[in-house]
Design an enzyme around this catalytic site. Structure first.
Site, short mmCIF file in Angstrom:
data_model
loop_
_atom_site.label_atom_id
_atom_site.label_comp_id
_atom_site.label_asym_id
_atom_site.label_seq_id
_atom_site.Cartn_x
_atom_site.Cartn_y
_atom_site.Cartn_z
N HIS A 278 26.48 26.09 49.66
CA HIS A 278 27.55 26.48 48.72
C HIS A 278 27.71 25.22 47.59
O HIS A 278 27.68 25.41 46.51
CB HIS A 278 28.83 26.22 49.49
CG HIS A 278 28.83 27.34 50.51
ND1 HIS A 278 28.54 28.85 50.20
CD2 HIS A 278 28.86 27.58 52.02
CE1 HIS A 278 28.62 29.65 51.42
NE2 HIS A 278 28.71 28.93 52.25
N ASP A 329 24.38 34.97 53.14
CA ASP A 329 25.53 34.34 54.04
C ASP A 329 26.24 35.49 54.79
O ASP A 329 25.68 35.54 55.85
CB ASP A 329 26.29 33.70 53.03
CG ASP A 329 27.48 32.69 53.80
OD1 ASP A 329 27.26 32.64 54.96
OD2 ASP A 329 28.06 32.13 52.92
#
Ligand code: ZN
Length: 466
Positions: A278, A329
Protein backbone atom coordinates in the site's frame (compact mmCIF):
# COMPACT_ATOMS: atom_id res chain seq x y z
CA UNK A 1 17.59 -31.13 -25.73
CA UNK A 2 13.86 -30.84 -26.46
CA UNK A 3 12.92 -27.27 -27.19
CA UNK A 4 9.56 -25.62 -27.85
CA UNK A 5 9.08 -22.55 -29.98
CA UNK A 6 5.99 -20.49 -29.11
CA UNK A 7 5.24 -18.46 -32.21
CA UNK A 8 2.79 -15.57 -31.76
CA UNK A 9 2.10 -12.74 -34.21
CA UNK A 10 3.67 -10.29 -31.74
CA UNK A 11 6.13 -10.99 -28.93
CA UNK A 12 6.49 -8.42 -26.16
CA UNK A 13 9.63 -8.56 -24.01
CA UNK A 14 10.53 -4.97 -23.19
CA UNK A 15 9.90 -4.10 -26.82
CA UNK A 16 7.48 -5.65 -29.30
CA UNK A 17 8.79 -7.95 -32.04
CA UNK A 18 6.96 -9.26 -35.07
CA UNK A 19 7.42 -12.72 -36.63
CA UNK A 20 9.70 -13.88 -33.79
CA UNK A 21 8.90 -16.59 -31.27
CA UNK A 22 9.93 -17.54 -27.75
CA UNK A 23 12.23 -20.56 -27.68
CA UNK A 24 11.92 -22.52 -24.43
CA UNK A 25 14.33 -25.17 -23.14
CA UNK A 26 13.29 -28.49 -21.67
CA UNK A 27 13.85 -27.04 -18.17
CA UNK A 28 11.16 -24.41 -18.82
CA UNK A 29 13.54 -21.47 -19.14
CA UNK A 30 13.67 -18.98 -21.98
CA UNK A 31 16.46 -19.96 -24.41
CA UNK A 32 16.24 -17.35 -27.17
CA UNK A 33 14.01 -15.39 -29.48
CA UNK A 34 13.83 -17.47 -32.64
CA UNK A 35 12.03 -18.40 -35.84
CA UNK A 36 11.27 -21.95 -37.07
CA UNK A 37 14.23 -21.53 -39.43
CA UNK A 38 16.67 -20.53 -36.68
CA UNK A 39 15.47 -23.30 -34.33
CA UNK A 40 14.97 -26.22 -36.72
CA UNK A 41 14.73 -28.99 -34.07
CA UNK A 42 12.14 -27.25 -31.91
CA UNK A 43 8.49 -28.23 -31.60
CA UNK A 44 6.58 -25.23 -32.94
CA UNK A 45 3.42 -24.10 -31.14
CA UNK A 46 1.70 -21.55 -33.35
CA UNK A 47 -0.15 -18.79 -31.52
CA UNK A 48 -1.65 -17.24 -34.61
CA UNK A 49 -3.59 -14.03 -34.10
CA UNK A 50 -2.17 -13.61 -30.62
CA UNK A 51 0.35 -11.44 -28.80
CA UNK A 52 2.62 -13.00 -26.16
CA UNK A 53 3.58 -11.11 -22.98
CA UNK A 54 5.58 -11.88 -19.83
CA UNK A 55 3.26 -13.27 -17.16
CA UNK A 56 1.66 -10.81 -14.77
CA UNK A 57 2.77 -10.93 -11.14
CA UNK A 58 0.20 -10.66 -8.39
CA UNK A 59 2.43 -9.73 -5.47
CA UNK A 60 -0.29 -9.45 -2.82
CA UNK A 61 -3.25 -11.78 -2.39
CA UNK A 62 -5.43 -12.95 0.48
CA UNK A 63 -7.16 -15.85 -1.26
CA UNK A 64 -9.94 -16.42 1.28
CA UNK A 65 -11.22 -12.84 0.92
CA UNK A 66 -12.63 -13.87 -2.47
CA UNK A 67 -15.50 -15.44 -0.54
CA UNK A 68 -16.46 -12.00 0.66
CA UNK A 69 -16.45 -10.22 -2.71
CA UNK A 70 -19.33 -7.71 -3.06
CA UNK A 71 -20.75 -8.76 0.31
CA UNK A 72 -19.98 -5.43 1.98
CA UNK A 73 -20.47 -2.78 -0.69
CA UNK A 74 -23.41 -1.07 1.02
CA UNK A 75 -23.83 0.51 4.43
CA UNK A 76 -23.21 -1.95 7.26
CA UNK A 77 -24.99 -1.92 10.63
CA UNK A 78 -21.73 -0.84 12.23
CA UNK A 79 -21.27 1.87 9.62
CA UNK A 80 -24.75 3.21 10.29
CA UNK A 81 -24.02 3.23 14.01
CA UNK A 82 -20.68 4.99 13.45
CA UNK A 83 -22.05 7.45 10.90
CA UNK A 84 -19.85 6.12 8.07
CA UNK A 85 -18.46 2.95 6.55
CA UNK A 86 -14.70 2.71 6.24
CA UNK A 87 -11.89 0.20 5.90
CA UNK A 88 -12.43 -0.57 9.59
CA UNK A 89 -16.12 -1.46 9.29
CA UNK A 90 -15.30 -3.54 6.18
CA UNK A 91 -12.68 -5.35 8.23
CA UNK A 92 -15.30 -6.44 10.77
CA UNK A 93 -17.28 -7.98 7.90
CA UNK A 94 -14.16 -9.66 6.54
CA UNK A 95 -13.60 -11.41 9.88
CA UNK A 96 -16.84 -13.35 9.33
CA UNK A 97 -15.25 -14.95 6.28
CA UNK A 98 -12.02 -15.51 8.22
CA UNK A 99 -13.85 -17.40 10.95
CA UNK A 100 -15.90 -19.46 8.47
CA UNK A 101 -13.19 -21.04 6.31
CA UNK A 102 -12.33 -24.71 6.93
CA UNK A 103 -9.27 -26.33 5.30
CA UNK A 104 -11.58 -27.96 2.74
CA UNK A 105 -13.27 -24.63 2.00
CA UNK A 106 -9.89 -22.91 1.78
CA UNK A 107 -8.81 -25.40 -0.87
CA UNK A 108 -11.94 -24.85 -2.95
CA UNK A 109 -11.83 -21.06 -2.61
CA UNK A 110 -8.13 -20.89 -3.43
CA UNK A 111 -8.50 -23.11 -6.48
CA UNK A 112 -11.24 -20.82 -7.83
CA UNK A 113 -9.33 -17.65 -7.07
CA UNK A 114 -6.08 -18.98 -8.53
CA UNK A 115 -7.90 -20.13 -11.63
CA UNK A 116 -9.38 -16.64 -11.97
CA UNK A 117 -5.84 -15.29 -11.66
CA UNK A 118 -4.58 -17.56 -14.44
CA UNK A 119 -7.49 -16.47 -16.61
CA UNK A 120 -6.35 -12.89 -15.98
CA UNK A 121 -2.82 -13.59 -17.23
CA UNK A 122 -1.29 -13.90 -13.75
CA UNK A 123 1.53 -16.43 -13.59
CA UNK A 124 2.69 -15.95 -10.00
CA UNK A 125 0.78 -15.18 -6.83
CA UNK A 126 2.30 -13.84 -3.62
CA UNK A 127 -0.12 -15.27 -1.07
CA UNK A 128 0.09 -13.13 2.08
CA UNK A 129 -1.27 -15.75 4.42
CA UNK A 130 -2.34 -14.97 7.98
CA UNK A 131 -5.20 -17.41 8.60
CA UNK A 132 -3.29 -20.04 10.56
CA UNK A 133 -5.40 -21.46 13.42
CA UNK A 134 -8.51 -23.59 13.59
CA UNK A 135 -11.83 -21.69 13.95
CA UNK A 136 -11.68 -21.75 17.76
CA UNK A 137 -8.22 -20.17 17.73
CA UNK A 138 -6.14 -23.23 18.60
CA UNK A 139 -3.43 -24.35 16.17
CA UNK A 140 -4.12 -27.27 13.84
CA UNK A 141 -2.19 -30.50 14.50
CA UNK A 142 0.10 -29.19 11.79
CA UNK A 143 0.19 -25.41 12.33
CA UNK A 144 0.94 -25.04 8.60
CA UNK A 145 -2.23 -26.88 7.60
CA UNK A 146 -3.79 -23.91 5.82
CA UNK A 147 -0.50 -22.67 4.32
CA UNK A 148 0.06 -26.11 2.83
CA UNK A 149 -3.57 -26.19 1.65
CA UNK A 150 -2.96 -22.96 -0.29
CA UNK A 151 0.21 -24.40 -1.81
CA UNK A 152 -1.64 -27.56 -2.87
CA UNK A 153 -4.41 -25.45 -4.39
CA UNK A 154 -1.88 -23.44 -6.40
CA UNK A 155 -0.11 -26.58 -7.58
CA UNK A 156 -3.39 -28.19 -8.60
CA UNK A 157 -4.29 -25.32 -10.95
CA UNK A 158 -0.69 -24.81 -12.06
CA UNK A 159 0.03 -21.24 -10.91
CA UNK A 160 3.42 -20.36 -9.38
CA UNK A 161 3.12 -19.42 -5.69
CA UNK A 162 5.21 -17.56 -3.15
CA UNK A 163 3.62 -18.32 0.22
CA UNK A 164 4.31 -15.26 2.35
CA UNK A 165 3.69 -16.63 5.81
CA UNK A 166 2.35 -13.83 7.95
CA UNK A 167 3.09 -13.06 11.60
CA UNK A 168 0.16 -11.65 13.57
CA UNK A 169 0.72 -11.33 17.31
CA UNK A 170 -1.78 -8.76 18.56
CA UNK A 171 -4.77 -6.58 17.70
CA UNK A 172 -2.71 -3.42 18.11
CA UNK A 173 -0.95 -1.16 20.58
CA UNK A 174 -2.74 -1.31 23.96
CA UNK A 175 -5.63 -3.29 22.48
CA UNK A 176 -7.05 -6.55 23.86
CA UNK A 177 -7.15 -9.57 21.52
CA UNK A 178 -9.92 -9.26 18.92
CA UNK A 179 -12.15 -12.35 18.65
CA UNK A 180 -12.30 -11.96 14.86
CA UNK A 181 -8.52 -12.34 14.74
CA UNK A 182 -8.27 -15.54 16.80
CA UNK A 183 -7.25 -17.60 13.79
CA UNK A 184 -4.34 -15.22 13.08
CA UNK A 185 -2.51 -15.08 16.40
CA UNK A 186 0.76 -16.87 17.09
CA UNK A 187 3.56 -16.14 19.52
CA UNK A 188 6.89 -15.03 18.12
CA UNK A 189 8.48 -18.40 18.91
CA UNK A 190 5.62 -20.32 17.32
CA UNK A 191 5.77 -18.12 14.24
CA UNK A 192 9.49 -18.63 13.66
CA UNK A 193 9.21 -22.35 14.34
CA UNK A 194 6.28 -22.71 11.93
CA UNK A 195 7.97 -20.64 9.24
CA UNK A 196 11.03 -22.84 9.52
CA UNK A 197 8.88 -25.97 9.25
CA UNK A 198 7.13 -24.54 6.20
CA UNK A 199 10.50 -23.86 4.55
CA UNK A 200 11.38 -27.54 5.01
CA UNK A 201 7.98 -28.74 3.80
CA UNK A 202 8.16 -26.61 0.65
CA UNK A 203 11.83 -27.20 -0.13
CA UNK A 204 12.45 -28.42 -3.67
CA UNK A 205 8.79 -28.28 -4.66
CA UNK A 206 8.62 -26.89 -8.17
CA UNK A 207 7.09 -23.43 -8.52
CA UNK A 208 6.73 -22.98 -4.76
CA UNK A 209 8.82 -20.63 -2.62
CA UNK A 210 8.34 -19.15 0.83
CA UNK A 211 8.59 -15.64 2.19
CA UNK A 212 7.98 -13.89 5.49
CA UNK A 213 5.24 -11.34 6.06
CA UNK A 214 5.03 -9.56 9.38
CA UNK A 215 1.43 -8.42 8.97
CA UNK A 216 1.85 -4.76 9.97
CA UNK A 217 3.38 -2.55 12.64
CA UNK A 218 -0.02 -2.73 14.28
CA UNK A 219 0.02 -6.54 14.56
CA UNK A 220 3.73 -7.16 15.25
CA UNK A 221 5.66 -5.39 18.04
CA UNK A 222 8.98 -3.86 17.02
CA UNK A 223 11.29 -6.29 18.85
CA UNK A 224 9.56 -9.25 17.21
CA UNK A 225 9.63 -7.51 13.86
CA UNK A 226 13.40 -7.12 14.13
CA UNK A 227 13.89 -10.79 14.92
CA UNK A 228 11.61 -11.93 12.10
CA UNK A 229 13.43 -9.65 9.66
CA UNK A 230 16.83 -11.02 10.76
CA UNK A 231 15.55 -14.60 10.39
CA UNK A 232 14.24 -13.88 6.90
CA UNK A 233 17.35 -12.01 5.71
CA UNK A 234 19.59 -14.85 6.95
CA UNK A 235 17.68 -17.17 4.66
CA UNK A 236 17.33 -14.70 1.80
CA UNK A 237 13.53 -14.74 2.01
CA UNK A 238 11.43 -11.89 0.66
CA UNK A 239 9.84 -9.79 3.44
CA UNK A 240 6.44 -8.15 2.89
CA UNK A 241 4.52 -5.90 5.28
CA UNK A 242 1.31 -3.86 5.12
CA UNK A 243 2.24 -0.22 5.69
CA UNK A 244 0.38 3.10 5.80
CA UNK A 245 -2.82 1.94 4.16
CA UNK A 246 -4.80 3.99 6.68
CA UNK A 247 -4.02 7.22 8.53
CA UNK A 248 -5.20 5.63 11.80
CA UNK A 249 -2.37 3.13 11.41
CA UNK A 250 0.19 5.97 11.22
CA UNK A 251 -1.36 7.65 14.26
CA UNK A 252 -1.26 4.45 16.35
CA UNK A 253 2.39 3.93 15.42
CA UNK A 254 3.29 7.49 16.41
CA UNK A 255 1.47 6.99 19.73
CA UNK A 256 3.43 3.80 20.45
CA UNK A 257 6.88 4.61 19.07
CA UNK A 258 6.94 8.32 18.31
CA UNK A 259 7.54 7.55 14.62
CA UNK A 260 5.49 6.80 11.55
CA UNK A 261 5.60 3.17 10.35
CA UNK A 262 8.04 3.94 7.52
CA UNK A 263 10.43 5.87 9.76
CA UNK A 264 10.29 3.07 12.31
CA UNK A 265 11.34 0.54 9.67
CA UNK A 266 14.06 2.84 8.32
CA UNK A 267 15.51 3.64 11.74
CA UNK A 268 15.64 -0.03 12.68
CA UNK A 269 17.21 -1.25 9.44
CA UNK A 270 14.12 -3.20 8.37
CA UNK A 271 13.55 -1.43 5.06
CA UNK A 272 16.27 -2.96 2.85
CA UNK A 273 14.82 -5.49 0.39
CA UNK A 274 11.41 -5.21 2.04
CA UNK A 275 8.18 -4.86 0.05
CA UNK A 276 5.74 -2.33 1.47
CA UNK A 277 2.11 -3.12 0.75
CA UNK A 278 0.00 0.00 0.00
CA UNK A 279 2.37 2.82 1.19
CA UNK A 280 -0.34 5.41 0.52
CA UNK A 281 -0.03 7.82 3.42
CA UNK A 282 3.68 8.63 3.31
CA UNK A 283 5.59 11.90 3.03
CA UNK A 284 8.05 12.81 0.28
CA UNK A 285 10.91 12.21 2.74
CA UNK A 286 9.56 8.76 3.52
CA UNK A 287 9.40 7.91 -0.18
CA UNK A 288 13.02 9.10 -0.47
CA UNK A 289 14.03 6.76 2.36
CA UNK A 290 12.17 3.93 0.64
CA UNK A 291 14.04 4.60 -2.61
CA UNK A 292 17.43 4.73 -0.91
CA UNK A 293 16.78 1.43 0.88
CA UNK A 294 15.98 -0.39 -2.36
CA UNK A 295 12.54 -1.38 -1.08
CA UNK A 296 9.67 -2.31 -3.40
CA UNK A 297 6.15 -0.97 -3.03
CA UNK A 298 3.16 -3.14 -3.85
CA UNK A 299 0.23 -0.96 -4.85
CA UNK A 300 -3.27 -2.45 -4.83
CA UNK A 301 -5.42 0.26 -6.45
CA UNK A 302 -8.53 -1.81 -7.22
CA UNK A 303 -8.73 -2.81 -3.56
CA UNK A 304 -7.68 0.62 -2.30
CA UNK A 305 -10.44 2.37 -4.25
CA UNK A 306 -12.92 -0.29 -3.12
CA UNK A 307 -11.99 0.24 0.54
CA UNK A 308 -11.70 4.01 0.32
CA UNK A 309 -8.05 3.88 1.45
CA UNK A 310 -6.68 6.78 -0.56
CA UNK A 311 -4.53 7.34 -3.64
CA UNK A 312 -1.01 6.00 -4.05
CA UNK A 313 1.36 8.71 -5.33
CA UNK A 314 2.76 6.63 -8.20
CA UNK A 315 4.44 9.72 -9.71
CA UNK A 316 6.53 10.30 -6.58
CA UNK A 317 7.51 6.63 -6.46
CA UNK A 318 8.47 6.63 -10.15
CA UNK A 319 10.49 9.83 -9.85
CA UNK A 320 12.50 8.31 -6.99
CA UNK A 321 13.15 5.08 -8.88
CA UNK A 322 11.14 2.90 -6.48
CA UNK A 323 10.11 -0.39 -8.11
CA UNK A 324 6.32 -0.60 -7.85
CA UNK A 325 4.32 -3.76 -8.38
CA UNK A 326 0.67 -4.75 -7.96
CA UNK A 327 -1.54 -6.99 -5.88
CA UNK A 328 -5.17 -8.03 -5.97
CA UNK A 329 -5.30 -7.96 -2.15
CA UNK A 330 -9.02 -8.27 -1.20
CA UNK A 331 -9.90 -9.82 -4.61
CA UNK A 332 -12.52 -7.10 -5.17
CA UNK A 333 -11.39 -7.52 -8.77
CA UNK A 334 -8.65 -9.70 -10.17
CA UNK A 335 -7.10 -7.65 -12.92
CA UNK A 336 -3.46 -6.61 -12.58
CA UNK A 337 -3.60 -4.48 -15.74
CA UNK A 338 -6.52 -2.57 -14.21
CA UNK A 339 -4.32 -1.98 -11.16
CA UNK A 340 -1.57 -0.68 -13.46
CA UNK A 341 -3.84 1.74 -15.29
CA UNK A 342 -5.41 2.96 -12.04
CA UNK A 343 -1.97 4.10 -10.82
CA UNK A 344 -2.13 6.66 -13.65
CA UNK A 345 -5.89 7.32 -13.66
CA UNK A 346 -6.12 8.11 -9.95
CA UNK A 347 -3.44 10.77 -10.43
CA UNK A 348 -5.25 12.19 -13.47
CA UNK A 349 -8.39 12.69 -11.42
CA UNK A 350 -6.71 14.56 -8.60
CA UNK A 351 -4.18 16.49 -10.73
CA UNK A 352 -6.55 17.12 -13.66
CA UNK A 353 -3.74 16.31 -16.10
CA UNK A 354 -2.89 13.42 -18.42
CA UNK A 355 0.22 11.37 -19.21
CA UNK A 356 1.52 11.85 -15.67
CA UNK A 357 3.67 8.71 -15.48
CA UNK A 358 4.93 9.09 -19.05
CA UNK A 359 8.61 9.86 -19.52
CA UNK A 360 9.76 9.15 -15.97
CA UNK A 361 10.88 5.60 -16.80
CA UNK A 362 10.48 5.78 -20.55
CA UNK A 363 7.09 5.50 -22.15
CA UNK A 364 4.08 5.02 -19.91
CA UNK A 365 2.93 1.68 -21.42
CA UNK A 366 6.25 -0.18 -21.08
CA UNK A 367 6.77 1.36 -17.63
CA UNK A 368 3.43 0.19 -16.24
CA UNK A 369 3.86 -3.21 -17.88
CA UNK A 370 7.25 -3.58 -16.17
CA UNK A 371 5.55 -2.78 -12.84
CA UNK A 372 2.95 -5.47 -13.58
CA UNK A 373 5.55 -8.10 -14.49
CA UNK A 374 9.29 -7.90 -13.71
CA UNK A 375 9.00 -5.75 -10.58
CA UNK A 376 6.36 -8.08 -9.18
CA UNK A 377 8.68 -11.04 -9.67
CA UNK A 378 11.57 -9.22 -8.01
CA UNK A 379 9.37 -8.16 -5.05
CA UNK A 380 8.61 -11.85 -4.59
CA UNK A 381 12.29 -12.76 -4.65
CA UNK A 382 12.05 -14.40 -8.07
CA UNK A 383 14.06 -14.07 -11.26
CA UNK A 384 11.38 -13.59 -13.88
CA UNK A 385 8.88 -11.37 -15.57
CA UNK A 386 10.86 -10.07 -18.51
CA UNK A 387 11.34 -13.19 -20.72
CA UNK A 388 14.91 -12.17 -21.34
CA UNK A 389 16.94 -15.05 -22.82
CA UNK A 390 20.23 -14.27 -21.06
CA UNK A 391 18.82 -14.09 -17.55
CA UNK A 392 17.89 -17.74 -17.04
CA UNK A 393 14.25 -16.81 -16.49
CA UNK A 394 11.33 -19.23 -16.58
CA UNK A 395 9.03 -19.00 -19.59
CA UNK A 396 6.04 -17.67 -17.62
CA UNK A 397 3.81 -15.91 -20.11
CA UNK A 398 0.29 -15.18 -21.31
CA UNK A 399 -1.18 -14.55 -24.72
CA UNK A 400 -3.89 -12.11 -25.76
CA UNK A 401 -6.19 -12.42 -28.76
CA UNK A 402 -5.43 -9.64 -31.25
CA UNK A 403 -8.94 -10.13 -32.63
CA UNK A 404 -10.67 -9.56 -29.31
CA UNK A 405 -12.82 -6.46 -29.71
CA UNK A 406 -11.10 -4.73 -26.76
CA UNK A 407 -7.68 -5.32 -28.29
CA UNK A 408 -8.46 -5.00 -32.01
CA UNK A 409 -5.99 -2.72 -33.76
CA UNK A 410 -3.09 -3.25 -31.36
CA UNK A 411 0.13 -3.29 -33.35
CA UNK A 412 3.85 -3.48 -32.75
CA UNK A 413 4.14 0.22 -31.97
CA UNK A 414 1.16 0.45 -29.61
CA UNK A 415 1.25 -3.02 -28.06
CA UNK A 416 2.40 -2.19 -24.50
CA UNK A 417 0.16 0.86 -24.15
CA UNK A 418 -2.82 -1.03 -25.57
CA UNK A 419 -2.18 -3.85 -23.09
CA UNK A 420 -2.08 -1.46 -20.13
CA UNK A 421 -4.95 0.85 -21.05
CA UNK A 422 -7.33 -1.31 -23.09
CA UNK A 423 -6.70 -5.03 -22.69
CA UNK A 424 -9.70 -6.70 -21.16
CA UNK A 425 -9.54 -10.06 -19.43
CA UNK A 426 -11.74 -11.48 -22.15
CA UNK A 427 -8.80 -11.24 -24.56
CA UNK A 428 -6.50 -13.44 -22.48
CA UNK A 429 -6.25 -16.88 -24.06
CA UNK A 430 -3.24 -18.94 -22.98
CA UNK A 431 -1.03 -19.03 -19.91
CA UNK A 432 2.23 -20.91 -19.49
CA UNK A 433 4.25 -21.49 -16.34
CA UNK A 434 7.85 -22.61 -16.86
CA UNK A 435 7.10 -23.20 -20.51
CA UNK A 436 4.09 -25.47 -19.95
CA UNK A 437 0.64 -24.31 -21.00
CA UNK A 438 -1.79 -24.46 -18.07
CA UNK A 439 -4.57 -22.42 -19.69
CA UNK A 440 -5.26 -23.16 -23.35
CA UNK A 441 -7.48 -20.90 -25.42
CA UNK A 442 -9.22 -19.64 -22.30
CA UNK A 443 -9.84 -23.06 -20.79
CA UNK A 444 -8.44 -25.09 -17.93
CA UNK A 445 -8.96 -28.86 -17.70
CA UNK A 446 -10.41 -28.64 -14.18
CA UNK A 447 -12.54 -25.53 -14.58
CA UNK A 448 -15.94 -27.21 -14.24
CA UNK A 449 -15.02 -29.07 -11.05
CA UNK A 450 -13.48 -25.90 -9.60
CA UNK A 451 -16.63 -23.87 -10.35
CA UNK A 452 -18.93 -26.48 -8.82
CA UNK A 453 -16.92 -26.71 -5.62
CA UNK A 454 -16.61 -22.95 -5.28
CA UNK A 455 -20.36 -22.37 -5.70
CA UNK A 456 -21.06 -24.94 -3.00
CA UNK A 457 -18.72 -23.18 -0.53
CA UNK A 458 -20.16 -19.77 -1.42
CA UNK A 459 -23.74 -20.88 -0.80
CA UNK A 460 -22.74 -22.47 2.51
CA UNK A 461 -21.12 -19.19 3.52
CA UNK A 462 -24.22 -17.24 2.51
CA UNK A 463 -26.35 -19.50 4.71
CA UNK A 464 -24.06 -19.60 7.73
CA UNK A 465 -22.73 -16.04 7.73
CA UNK A 466 -25.27 -14.01 5.76
ZN1 ZN B 1 -3.46 -7.06 2.27
Amino acid sequence: MEQTLYLPDLLYAGIAREGIGLLVNEDGNVAAYATPESAPGATVVRLTGKALFPGLANAHSHAFQRLFRTRAEGRTALGRANGSDTFWTWREQMYRAAVFVSPEAMYDIARAVYLEMLASGITVVGEFHYLHNSPDGTPYADPNELALTLIRAAQSVGIRIVLLRSAYLRAGFNLPPHPGQRRFYETEDAYLHNLDALLSAAANQPQVTIGSAPHSIRAVPLDTLKRIYAFARDRNLPVHIHLSEQLAENEACIAEYGHTPLTLLAENGILHHTTLIHAIHMTETEFEQTGRAGAHICSCPTTERNLGDGIFPADTAARLGIPVCYGTDSQAQIDILEDARQNEYHLRIIQRQRGILDGIHGEIGPHLLRCATAWGYSALGLNGGSLHPTLGQPADFFTADLNDLAFLGADKRSLATQAVFALSRSAIRDVAIAGKLVLVDGHHPQEEAIRTRYKSVQSQFAQEAP
